[in-house]
Design a protein around this motif. Sequence first.
Motif: not given
Length: 431
Positions: A21-25, A372-374, A348-357, A376-379
Amino acid sequence: MFHIIPGTKSEMLDAEYWIEKIPDRDHLIMMQDDIIKFNQKIVEKCDSVYDLRSYRDSFTYDELLSLIKEYKLPEKEMYFGNGEVVKSDFYHHIADNLNITEIKEVNPVQYGITIRKTSIRSFPTEIAVYSRKGDIEFDRFQETSCQAIEPVIVLHESKDKKWYFVQMYNYKGWAKVTDIAIAKNKEEVFDYLDTDDFIVVTGNRVRTQSNPYDDDVSEIQLDMGTRVPLEKDMPDTIGNQSTYGNYVVKLPSRDDKGNLVFKDGLISMKEDVHQGYVPYTRANILNQAFKLIGDRYGWGDSFNGRDCSSLIMHIYKTFGFRLPRNADEQERCPGIVHQFSDDLSLIDRIEAFKGIKPGAALYMPGHAMMFVGIDGGVPYIIHDFTGYAERNGDKYDFIPVNEVMVTSSLLITADGKMFLERIIKSVQFGM
């Protein structure tokens, strides 16, 4: 079939599930020179982390006494493992064994190296003490472990001469004398350790080869993150075994007076080790973390396991990081930080994880985790944790886990809140 925690699917226990799932893995996050500079920033910022190469030469009576007395004997009722109440005479014995009367006006330090993994204790005793009768998970005298082949500063010796009060790079406390070899001086320690020829243990645990001729180098357990110097002058055989197919490692040992000597040992080339530090990439962070799935939780690294912050520390050690030991200290490290305010909504907490690697460390009061990743929309997180809660009517039942596992951040903690709701900070270690 095996039990799966709510929200976790069996395929989630494979690192590749998340790495894909990680583009720059495979992007190199930092070079080794940058990690060295980062470690120095940790020393400057975190009071609990030291560069032992520049440690002070001595302590006054008051200074050393103050360090030893940072650990306070319990005032509330405590219990031994058999359920008996701890009596005052036990505490008197411990206080006497601190050997305070032998502290001098000026106390020169000594340098040493751990010859095997050893416990760091609050007090010079192996006897465990617990807060609750029958609960043997949390020995309140167990602080942490110190891996093999770690430099330590020896500050004081117990009255029974079985314990040293030591400072390792990120912790201090009492360690067994028999687990530490005393060096002639600082140079002997760091001339040995500061070599470019070394391997790093990248598996959960590896052992040196059995050597029926020398117990000092036979089947020594080396945990993830241990840095092991290689022998430059390779012999053909060690312990009547060919060195072919093995790394020849140079191991610290004790002579009959407890002084530092070096001996050669063998580690199979098929063991999970890496020549030099592992390249610091997102894929490698997760690969390292997922090698520990199912490993037993151990408070202060008891039960030959790890606790939550120790897990983070040992994973990052494979890349060359020297992080603080405890969660509250790790979260103060430099890096790319995201703070979660108390009034932040769940969305908002879930949304914040879009900016966390993925690979970032996450912290809530008293607990450390790794993102580790998202899915089903869940961190999702990997962490070494004691358990979670399930709602039962108007109360919550605690479900023990006591291992390293991947879980949804929506899993409920013992106080009835989701892990996601309790996260206060993420830290991506780097510059």
